[in-house]
Motif scaffolding. Structure first.
Motif, PDB file in Angstrom:
ATOM      1  N   SER A 131     -29.799 -64.619 -57.418  1.00 19.43           N
ATOM      2  CA  SER A 131     -28.648 -65.229 -56.760  1.00 19.43           C
ATOM      3  C   SER A 131     -28.978 -66.679 -56.409  1.00 19.43           C
ATOM      4  CB  SER A 131     -28.284 -64.456 -55.497  1.00 19.43           C
ATOM      5  OG  SER A 131     -27.244 -65.127 -54.813  1.00 19.43           O
ATOM      6  N   LEU A 132     -28.111 -67.589 -56.837  1.00 21.96           N
ATOM      7  CA  LEU A 132     -28.305 -69.006 -56.534  1.00 21.96           C
ATOM      8  C   LEU A 132     -27.481 -69.451 -55.337  1.00 21.96           C
ATOM      9  CD1 LEU A 132     -28.304 -70.455 -60.165  1.00 21.96           C
ATOM     10  CD2 LEU A 132     -30.247 -69.719 -58.771  1.00 21.96           C
ATOM     11  N   GLY A 133     -26.595 -68.596 -54.853  1.00 20.29           N
ATOM     12  CA  GLY A 133     -25.776 -68.931 -53.695  1.00 20.29           C
ATOM     13  C   GLY A 133     -24.301 -68.751 -53.980  1.00 20.29           C
ATOM     14  N   GLN A 134     -23.473 -69.425 -53.153  1.00 21.98           N
ATOM     15  CA  GLN A 134     -22.019 -69.334 -53.294  1.00 21.98           C
ATOM     16  C   GLN A 134     -21.420 -70.710 -53.520  1.00 21.98           C
ATOM     17  OE1 GLN A 134     -20.366 -67.403 -49.844  1.00 21.98           O
ATOM     18  NE2 GLN A 134     -20.417 -65.424 -50.882  1.00 21.98           N
ATOM     19  N   VAL A 135     -20.354 -70.741 -54.305  1.00 23.40           N
ATOM     20  CA  VAL A 135     -19.654 -71.993 -54.564  1.00 23.40           C
ATOM     21  C   VAL A 135     -18.973 -72.443 -53.269  1.00 23.40           C
ATOM     22  CG1 VAL A 135     -17.856 -73.143 -55.904  1.00 23.40           C
ATOM     23  CG2 VAL A 135     -19.256 -71.359 -56.973  1.00 23.40           C
ATOM     24  N   ARG A 136     -19.333 -73.629 -52.802  1.00 20.46           N
ATOM     25  CA  ARG A 136     -18.734 -74.201 -51.596  1.00 20.46           C
ATOM     26  C   ARG A 136     -17.625 -75.174 -51.953  1.00 20.46           C
ATOM     27  NH1 ARG A 136     -20.154 -79.063 -49.496  1.00 20.46           N
ATOM     28  NH2 ARG A 136     -22.265 -78.899 -50.250  1.00 20.46           N
ATOM     29  N   ASP A 137     -17.802 -75.878 -53.072  1.00 23.44           N
ATOM     30  CA  ASP A 137     -16.857 -76.935 -53.434  1.00 23.44           C
ATOM     31  C   ASP A 137     -17.001 -77.221 -54.918  1.00 23.44           C
ATOM     32  OD1 ASP A 137     -14.937 -78.904 -53.104  1.00 23.44           O
ATOM     33  OD2 ASP A 137     -16.189 -80.213 -51.880  1.00 23.44           O
ATOM     34  N   LEU A 138     -16.107 -78.029 -55.439  1.00 24.41           N
ATOM     35  CA  LEU A 138     -16.201 -78.533 -56.793  1.00 24.41           C
ATOM     36  C   LEU A 138     -15.969 -80.030 -56.742  1.00 24.41           C
ATOM     37  CD1 LEU A 138     -14.607 -75.521 -57.139  1.00 24.41           C
ATOM     38  CD2 LEU A 138     -15.226 -76.111 -59.447  1.00 24.41           C
ATOM     39  N   LEU A 139     -16.627 -80.744 -57.619  1.00 21.24           N
ATOM     40  CA  LEU A 139     -16.494 -82.199 -57.697  1.00 21.24           C
ATOM     41  C   LEU A 139     -16.085 -82.583 -59.102  1.00 21.24           C
ATOM     42  CD1 LEU A 139     -19.852 -83.305 -56.009  1.00 21.24           C
ATOM     43  CD2 LEU A 139     -17.609 -83.250 -54.949  1.00 21.24           C
ATOM     44  N   THR A 140     -15.290 -83.617 -59.201  1.00 18.25           N
ATOM     45  CA  THR A 140     -14.985 -84.195 -60.501  1.00 18.25           C
ATOM     46  C   THR A 140     -15.822 -85.445 -60.635  1.00 18.25           C
ATOM     47  OG1 THR A 140     -12.743 -83.349 -60.441  1.00 18.25           O
ATOM     48  CG2 THR A 140     -13.173 -85.145 -61.950  1.00 18.25           C
ATOM     49  N   THR A 141     -16.629 -85.489 -61.696  1.00 21.74           N
ATOM     50  CA  THR A 141     -17.495 -86.645 -61.903  1.00 21.74           C
ATOM     51  C   THR A 141     -16.991 -87.534 -63.024  1.00 21.74           C
ATOM     52  OG1 THR A 141     -18.901 -85.441 -63.453  1.00 21.74           O
ATOM     53  CG2 THR A 141     -19.514 -85.369 -61.115  1.00 21.74           C
ATOM     54  N   GLY A 142     -15.788 -87.314 -63.457  1.00 19.62           N
ATOM     55  CA  GLY A 142     -15.223 -88.058 -64.579  1.00 19.62           C
ATOM     56  C   GLY A 142     -15.170 -87.157 -65.793  1.00 19.62           C
ATOM     57  N   PRO A 143     -16.260 -87.098 -66.553  1.00 17.61           N
ATOM     58  CA  PRO A 143     -16.208 -86.289 -67.775  1.00 17.61           C
ATOM     59  C   PRO A 143     -16.275 -84.786 -67.545  1.00 17.61           C
ATOM     60  CG  PRO A 143     -18.364 -87.316 -67.550  1.00 17.61           C
ATOM     61  CD  PRO A 143     -17.487 -87.869 -66.454  1.00 17.61           C
ATOM     62  N   GLN A 144     -16.739 -84.358 -66.372  1.00 12.03           N
ATOM     63  CA  GLN A 144     -16.874 -82.924 -66.134  1.00 12.03           C
ATOM     64  C   GLN A 144     -16.715 -82.586 -64.656  1.00 12.03           C
ATOM     65  OE1 GLN A 144     -20.737 -82.529 -67.753  1.00 12.03           O
ATOM     66  NE2 GLN A 144     -21.797 -83.094 -65.910  1.00 12.03           N
ATOM     67  N   THR A 145     -16.546 -81.298 -64.415  1.00  5.06           N
ATOM     68  CA  THR A 145     -16.486 -80.781 -63.053  1.00  5.06           C
ATOM     69  C   THR A 145     -17.856 -80.200 -62.722  1.00  5.06           C
ATOM     70  OG1 THR A 145     -14.141 -80.296 -63.269  1.00  5.06           O
ATOM     71  CG2 THR A 145     -15.326 -79.093 -61.576  1.00  5.06           C
ATOM     72  N   VAL A 146     -18.238 -80.283 -61.456  1.00  6.62           N
ATOM     73  CA  VAL A 146     -19.539 -79.790 -61.012  1.00  6.62           C
ATOM     74  C   VAL A 146     -19.326 -78.774 -59.891  1.00  6.62           C
ATOM     75  CG1 VAL A 146     -21.735 -80.441 -59.936  1.00  6.62           C
ATOM     76  CG2 VAL A 146     -20.671 -81.974 -61.616  1.00  6.62           C
ATOM     77  N   LEU A 147     -19.995 -77.616 -60.017  1.00  3.34           N
ATOM     78  CA  LEU A 147     -19.992 -76.636 -58.935  1.00  3.34           C
ATOM     79  C   LEU A 147     -20.968 -77.096 -57.859  1.00  3.34           C
ATOM     80  CD1 LEU A 147     -20.383 -73.310 -60.992  1.00  3.34           C
ATOM     81  CD2 LEU A 147     -18.283 -74.178 -59.953  1.00  3.34           C
ATOM     82  N   VAL A 148     -20.544 -77.072 -56.615  1.00  4.72           N
ATOM     83  CA  VAL A 148     -21.423 -77.368 -55.489  1.00  4.72           C
ATOM     84  C   VAL A 148     -21.698 -76.021 -54.820  1.00  4.72           C
ATOM     85  CG1 VAL A 148     -21.718 -78.627 -53.335  1.00  4.72           C
ATOM     86  CG2 VAL A 148     -20.386 -79.646 -55.201  1.00  4.72           C
ATOM     87  N   ILE A 149     -22.968 -75.629 -54.843  1.00  3.52           N
ATOM     88  CA  ILE A 149     -23.362 -74.299 -54.399  1.00  3.52           C
ATOM     89  C   ILE A 149     -24.258 -74.406 -53.173  1.00  3.52           C
ATOM     90  CG2 ILE A 149     -24.617 -72.209 -55.093  1.00  3.52           C
ATOM     91  CD1 ILE A 149     -23.894 -73.213 -58.041  1.00  3.52           C
TER      92      ILE A 149
END
Length: 187
Positions: A131-149
């Motif tokens: 288990s790496l954790g839980q998704v807290r947020d998502l970010l848009t970095t331009g070319p892709q979205t990033v899961l913030v865990i």
């Protein structure tokens, strides 16, 4: 309650999707700040639930139901008009109102497409079952979205960021509330 708003109750599945910025023109239209790069949920629903602004002057209390006649993209912004909002003053009274829409009225996502709100809170597990954790947020970095865990380790919360791209995301199982990733715990 303001003219043009009906007293209502916020649906149990309501999602905050934007905010009314300002009046637009003289015929009761208003500008909307959507919280999504693709404001399709705003366009698909004709019933918006409004809560008053959290800061500044409150022009109404409680939950108001706004019956939307039309919402569209104009230049680089979203504009909308509603029943019984017929002039600039009435539109201006909505300034700062928070817009909520029932999740059940969102358009159906296509295969391998997800609403951010559905990903937040999911458990993230790697191929080894760690288990790496839980998704807290998502970010848009331009070319892709990033899961913030958020990962809790030794009593501390660590932040892990994983690009939400096929290279690292093996599977999203909404029914199991889990995302399977190709990502090591020590990255």
């Amino acid at each position: 309650m303001l003219p043009g708003l009906e007293a209502a109750e916020l649906p149990a599945d309501a999602i905050e999707v934007g905010r009314i910025l300002d009046a637009w023109g003289i015929k009761g239209w208003f500008k909307v700040l959507p919280y999504s790069a693709d404001p399709e949920a705003l366009f698909s629903s004709k019933s918006w639930f409004l809560l008053p602004t959290e800061k500044g002057v409150k022009t109404f209390d409680g939950v108001g139901l706004l019956k939307v006649k039309e919402a569209k993209i104009h230049s680089d912004t979203v504009v909308a008009c509603a029943q019984d909002i017929s002039d600039r003053n009435a539109a201006d009274a909505l300034r700062g109102a928070r817009i909520f829409i029932s999740r059940s009225s969102f358009p159906t996502a296509q295969k391998d497409e997800y609403y951010w709100v559905d990903l937040i809170g999911l458990d993230v597990v790697n191929r080894e079952g760690v288990s790496l954790g839980q998704v807290r947020d998502l970010l848009t970095t331009g070319p892709q979205t990033v899961l913030v865990i958020d990962r809790v380790r030794d009593g501390k919360t660590l932040e892990i960021m994983i690009p939400f791209v096929a290279t690292y995301i093996d599977d999203v199982k909404l029914s199991e509330r889990r995302i399977l990733v190709d990502w090591q715990a020590d990255y």
